[in-house]
Design a protein around this motif. Sequence first.
Motif, PDB file in Angstrom:
ATOM      1  N   MET A  45     -18.743 -14.260 -13.627  1.00 46.22           N
ATOM      2  CA  MET A  45     -17.351 -14.607 -13.901  1.00 46.22           C
ATOM      3  C   MET A  45     -16.911 -14.128 -15.244  1.00 46.22           C
ATOM      4  N   SER A  46     -18.261 -14.202 -16.166  1.00 49.33           N
ATOM      5  CA  SER A  46     -17.986 -13.797 -17.465  1.00 49.33           C
ATOM      6  C   SER A  46     -17.841 -12.431 -17.709  1.00 49.33           C
ATOM      7  N   ASN A  47     -18.394 -11.402 -16.743  1.00 52.91           N
ATOM      8  CA  ASN A  47     -18.218 -10.106 -16.707  1.00 52.91           C
ATOM      9  C   ASN A  47     -16.747  -9.602 -15.876  1.00 52.91           C
ATOM     10  N   ARG A  48     -15.799 -10.603 -15.717  1.00 53.48           N
ATOM     11  CA  ARG A  48     -14.695 -10.012 -14.989  1.00 53.48           C
ATOM     12  C   ARG A  48     -14.227  -9.490 -15.908  1.00 53.48           C
ATOM     13  N   THR A  49     -13.263  -8.281 -15.321  1.00 55.24           N
ATOM     14  CA  THR A  49     -12.148  -7.579 -16.219  1.00 55.24           C
ATOM     15  C   THR A  49     -10.990  -7.782 -15.684  1.00 55.24           C
ATOM     16  N   THR A  50      -9.905  -7.414 -16.373  1.00 53.42           N
ATOM     17  CA  THR A  50      -8.402  -7.854 -15.667  1.00 53.42           C
ATOM     18  C   THR A  50      -8.181  -6.403 -15.029  1.00 53.42           C
ATOM     19  N   LEU A  51      -7.654  -6.529 -13.508  1.00 50.90           N
ATOM     20  CA  LEU A  51      -7.453  -5.628 -12.921  1.00 50.90           C
ATOM     21  C   LEU A  51      -5.803  -4.985 -13.502  1.00 50.90           C
ATOM     22  N   THR A  52      -5.942  -3.705 -13.685  1.00 52.00           N
ATOM     23  CA  THR A  52      -4.759  -2.711 -13.828  1.00 52.00           C
ATOM     24  C   THR A  52      -4.220  -2.311 -12.604  1.00 52.00           C
ATOM     25  N   HIS A  53      -4.751  -1.823 -11.585  1.00 50.55           N
ATOM     26  CA  HIS A  53      -4.585  -0.897 -10.392  1.00 50.55           C
ATOM     27  C   HIS A  53      -5.839  -1.347  -9.399  1.00 50.55           C
ATOM     28  N   PHE A  54      -4.960  -1.086  -8.176  1.00 53.01           N
ATOM     29  CA  PHE A  54      -6.016  -0.938  -6.873  1.00 53.01           C
ATOM     30  C   PHE A  54      -5.806   0.436  -6.355  1.00 53.01           C
ATOM     31  N   LEU A  55      -6.905   0.641  -5.636  1.00 50.92           N
ATOM     32  CA  LEU A  55      -7.275   1.929  -4.595  1.00 50.92           C
ATOM     33  C   LEU A  55      -6.809   1.663  -3.379  1.00 50.92           C
ATOM     34  N   LEU A  56      -5.966   2.263  -2.692  1.00 53.89           N
ATOM     35  CA  LEU A  56      -5.621   2.434  -1.262  1.00 53.89           C
ATOM     36  C   LEU A  56      -6.592   3.031  -0.505  1.00 53.89           C
ATOM     37  N   LEU A  57      -7.339   2.751   0.134  1.00 55.92           N
ATOM     38  CA  LEU A  57      -8.133   3.538   1.015  1.00 55.92           C
ATOM     39  C   LEU A  57      -8.260   3.523   2.528  1.00 55.92           C
ATOM     40  N   GLY A  58      -6.805   3.275   3.015  1.00 51.31           N
ATOM     41  CA  GLY A  58      -6.544   3.032   4.442  1.00 51.31           C
ATOM     42  C   GLY A  58      -6.973   4.434   5.186  1.00 51.31           C
ATOM     43  N   PHE A  59      -6.649   5.350   4.619  1.00 49.37           N
ATOM     44  CA  PHE A  59      -6.903   7.085   5.359  1.00 49.37           C
ATOM     45  C   PHE A  59      -7.806   7.748   4.576  1.00 49.37           C
ATOM     46  N   SER A  60      -8.325   8.868   5.370  1.00 47.11           N
ATOM     47  CA  SER A  60      -9.089   9.705   5.051  1.00 47.11           C
ATOM     48  C   SER A  60      -8.876  10.511   3.758  1.00 47.11           C
ATOM     49  N   ALA A  61      -9.886  10.811   3.083  1.00 48.20           N
ATOM     50  CA  ALA A  61      -9.876  11.434   1.780  1.00 48.20           C
ATOM     51  C   ALA A  61     -10.015  13.073   1.899  1.00 48.20           C
ATOM     52  N   VAL A  62     -10.272  13.519   3.096  1.00 50.22           N
ATOM     53  CA  VAL A  62     -10.151  14.866   3.764  1.00 50.22           C
ATOM     54  C   VAL A  62      -8.624  15.452   3.477  1.00 50.22           C
ATOM     55  N   CYS A  63      -8.802  16.559   2.763  1.00 49.38           N
ATOM     56  CA  CYS A  63      -7.530  17.283   2.559  1.00 49.38           C
ATOM     57  C   CYS A  63      -6.681  17.461   3.805  1.00 49.38           C
ATOM     58  N   GLU A  64      -7.477  17.972   4.708  1.00 47.49           N
ATOM     59  CA  GLU A  64      -6.439  18.417   6.212  1.00 47.49           C
ATOM     60  C   GLU A  64      -6.076  17.097   6.784  1.00 47.49           C
ATOM     61  N   LEU A  65      -6.935  16.023   6.741  1.00 42.37           N
ATOM     62  CA  LEU A  65      -6.411  14.844   7.374  1.00 42.37           C
ATOM     63  C   LEU A  65      -5.186  14.065   6.538  1.00 42.37           C
ATOM     64  N   GLN A  66      -5.181  14.305   5.175  1.00 45.33           N
ATOM     65  CA  GLN A  66      -4.224  13.872   4.411  1.00 45.33           C
ATOM     66  C   GLN A  66      -2.838  14.445   4.523  1.00 45.33           C
ATOM     67  N   ILE A  67      -2.796  15.693   4.865  1.00 45.80           N
ATOM     68  CA  ILE A  67      -1.786  16.660   5.182  1.00 45.80           C
ATOM     69  C   ILE A  67      -1.052  16.129   6.572  1.00 45.80           C
ATOM     70  N   LEU A  68      -1.923  15.823   7.653  1.00 47.11           N
ATOM     71  CA  LEU A  68      -1.675  15.322   8.787  1.00 47.11           C
ATOM     72  C   LEU A  68      -1.011  14.114   8.667  1.00 47.11           C
ATOM     73  N   HIS A  69      -1.621  13.117   7.820  1.00 43.96           N
ATOM     74  CA  HIS A  69      -1.105  11.753   7.633  1.00 43.96           C
ATOM     75  C   HIS A  69       0.319  12.093   7.192  1.00 43.96           C
ATOM     76  N   PHE A  70       0.514  12.911   6.114  1.00 47.02           N
ATOM     77  CA  PHE A  70       1.642  12.968   5.245  1.00 47.02           C
ATOM     78  C   PHE A  70       2.665  13.692   6.358  1.00 47.02           C
ATOM     79  N   VAL A  71       2.583  14.575   7.496  1.00 44.19           N
ATOM     80  CA  VAL A  71       3.579  14.983   8.200  1.00 44.19           C
ATOM     81  C   VAL A  71       3.733  13.908   9.207  1.00 44.19           C
ATOM     82  N   VAL A  72       2.844  13.155   9.820  1.00 45.29           N
ATOM     83  CA  VAL A  72       3.136  12.292  10.855  1.00 45.29           C
ATOM     84  C   VAL A  72       4.011  11.098  10.360  1.00 45.29           C
TER      85      VAL A  72
END
Length: 300
Positions: free
Chosen positions: A1-28
């Motif tokens: 607990m002493s090494n805990r840092t204050t969070l400033t942001h979160f990373l939303l990892l629900g969808f794939s990081a592959v560019c083509e799939l991101q484009i499909l996700h955007f269009v849908v």
Amino acid sequence: MSNRTTLTHFLLLGFSAVCELQILHFVVFLVIYLAALMENLLIILAVALAHHLHTPMYFFLVNLSLIDLGSISVTIPKSMVNSLINSSSISYAGCVTHVFFLIFLMGADFSLLTIMAYDRYVTICQPLHYESVMNRKACVQMVASAWIGGILYSALHTRNTFAVTFCAGNMVDQFFCEIPQLLKLACSNLYLSEIWALIFSACIVLNCFVFIIVSDVQIFNTVLRIVVSLFVCTGIFAYPKPTSSSASGLDLVVAVLYSVVPPMMNPVIYSMRNKEIKSSLRRLSGGRLFTKNYFSVFLE
């Protein structure tokens, strides 16, 4: 607990990081979002411009459309922007805002569905008392209670969620800030209070669902039953379960079903198959918009 840092942001990892799939996700998501916006805005406009539709039922439908517009605008735009800029980041404040408005609008949505079921119950079972029971003052009070109740309900869950200590990273396995996924990052026992709050909320939702079924037993059509069941069952599955019990892929599908599908389908189920709404929309569009395009499917 002493090494805990204050969070400033979160990373939303629900969808794939592959560019083509991101484009499909955007269009849908863009198609779904535009369809939901058009459906709900048309209903609001049609009711507002047609004086004969200024009745309790259509007053409730307009509020349902406003809630649906808000709920789908909480999650989808941020997800689409992240896909375009190849980012998964959301600020801590942005995540708090996500949680608050999503829970607020979901709570108000289900409260309003229950009120609409009561309206139909009075219409069918107590028609001679309808005007006295569902008068203007009563309708405004019921809708106000749905909105205010949603705010209070959301404030409770948002406070419980962000009172915990996040020390298991900042990666959220979802395309928006969802409470169960956030609780996976908790390392303090404070998250147990939120788990119990979610279980209690599930009991309330089930009671409302039973009331909707009982009050609508004579007019409950198959499509309505499927959509309401989808909203209730997926929400209950997503929230009051152990925080580490399910695969992220299944969580993603469930989240789309309860957060994206209902705002798009509610206008079709509750309004666009209504003869008076259809008539008002045809007059609004000059009789052409809904005869030869996509929406004609829903107006037949």
